[in-house]
Scaffold this active site. Sequence first.
Site, PDB file in Angstrom:
ATOM      1  N   PHE A 137       0.431  -1.040   0.088  1.00  0.00           N
ATOM      2  CA  PHE A 137      -0.568  -0.069   0.291  1.00  0.00           C
ATOM      3  C   PHE A 137       0.434   1.590   0.183  1.00  0.00           C
ATOM      4  CE2 PHE A 137      -2.842   3.242   2.080  1.00  0.00           C
ATOM      5  CZ  PHE A 137      -4.465   2.851   1.005  1.00  0.00           C
ATOM      6  N   ASP A 222       2.196  -5.228   8.885  1.00  0.00           N
ATOM      7  CA  ASP A 222       0.806  -4.303   8.349  1.00  0.00           C
ATOM      8  C   ASP A 222      -0.095  -4.546   8.167  1.00  0.00           C
ATOM      9  OD1 ASP A 222      -1.296  -2.907   7.941  1.00  0.00           O
ATOM     10  OD2 ASP A 222       0.304  -1.357   5.485  1.00  0.00           O
ATOM     11  N   TYR A 247     -11.275   0.700  10.473  1.00  0.00           N
ATOM     12  CA  TYR A 247     -11.731   1.276   9.854  1.00  0.00           C
ATOM     13  C   TYR A 247     -12.567   0.053   8.813  1.00  0.00           C
ATOM     14  CZ  TYR A 247      -8.387   3.227   7.185  1.00  0.00           C
ATOM     15  OH  TYR A 247      -7.368   3.302   6.696  1.00  0.00           O
ATOM     16  N   LYS A 248     -11.922  -1.334   8.483  1.00  0.00           N
ATOM     17  CA  LYS A 248     -12.159  -1.841   7.461  1.00  0.00           C
ATOM     18  C   LYS A 248     -13.029  -2.792   8.524  1.00  0.00           C
ATOM     19  CE  LYS A 248      -7.719  -0.843   5.096  1.00  0.00           C
ATOM     20  NZ  LYS A 248      -8.501  -0.371   3.867  1.00  0.00           N
ATOM     21  N   ARG A 399     -12.430  -5.317  -6.133  1.00  0.00           N
ATOM     22  CA  ARG A 399     -12.735  -5.613  -4.976  1.00  0.00           C
ATOM     23  C   ARG A 399     -14.039  -6.198  -4.579  1.00  0.00           C
ATOM     24  NH1 ARG A 399      -8.535  -3.212  -1.360  1.00  0.00           N
ATOM     25  NH2 ARG A 399      -9.360  -1.053  -1.290  1.00  0.00           N
TER      26      ARG A 399
END
Length: 425
Positions: A137, A222, A247-248, A399
Amino acid sequence: MTAPVYENTDVFAYGLDAADPLRPLRDEFLFPPAPSGAPAIYLAGNSLGLQPRKARKYVQMEMEDWERLGVEGHVHGRHPWLPYHEQLTDMVARVVGAQPIEVVVMNTLSVNLHLMMVSFYRPTRERFKILIEGGAFPSDQYAVASQARFHGYDPKEAIVRLMPREGEDTLRSEDILEAIERHGKELALVMLGSVNYLTGQAFDLREITRVAHAQGCKVGFDLAHAAGNLKLSLHDDGPDFAVWCSYKYLNGGPGSLGGVFVHERHAHSPQLPRFEGWWGHNKATRFEMGPTFDPLPGAEGWQLSNPPIFQLAALRSSLELFDKATMAALRTKSDQLTGYLEFLLDRLPAGYVSITTPRDLKQRGAQLSLRFKGEPKRLLQRLSAAGIICDFREPDIIRAAPTPLYNTYLDVFRFVKALEAHALE
């Protein structure tokens, strides 16, 4: 293990949902409406999780205590603010497979990554390189490059990037381990995402840690796409640190607080270099306001400031649901959801879609990354108009992440039926 026998019918999907012991948890979440007014089919929990129904209640409770008590809410609130983050510690530890002393909810992911590298990226003339995924990322890439520059190294020389073999979308496990062994004596830090954000590939954290430690490297992960998704065992796997956002899959809300894992073997190492802040100071003497920092043992000793209570309250509402479900049960359902999705996608017209995420269940979580024939952005718009929410990542990936806390097998079936209608046009 015998492969599941799936069927391409809505009756079969209904039957799986009826037998799903986690099915009642779906009712604990709020879904955005589709254009029809019905709840959307939400397959974007890998980007932003849904709002738990109790989040509003828990945040409102703290708003009321702020109104009613002012500063006294720190001590006399229904959930006093001074120790509020401690209510989340045991639940977070269970989610990531850690000891309570090893975890803390604080800051956001990239901030925490920098704080961890202050302690665990300690380059020397002989050992100054950082190994990352070439497709990590961007924020991770920026973070490691800036840390290398901060220590006086050229990122072009200090960063070792893992790339898939030509013509392949994902990394081979043996190539990761071989690269660690080949560069080992030069590596100060191995810093990988545990699940790649673009491909959905999950890595073998235990084996990577074992091989890297054998080479004398520090190891960090991560977990942005792993926390609340994979069944993690950080304590047993043994990395030096890990960081994640909430938050995912953890449904903490947009921009919610992240988390940190620091292995227990570092818990009582006050000599470790770190950036210091008053919230990481010994709780017994914190309010004496002394000039010398006395770090708390464990991950709490890396805290800088008192955390935002409203964000903690929202996240607490979700973590309680994880405790109710358990990560073991969630992983079992997640494997079945993605297995069913894979089965249905394989029955679409030949050449219409390819799955870039590994088919090996041990190398993926809830997300399948899909490459479609034609224009994926236009397809995404059509799906949205039909009340199906996925997301797009450059250059050409849609996705889809059926999330076991709130997605159903019927969601998966209807998603693929919408794709089939598009493919047959």
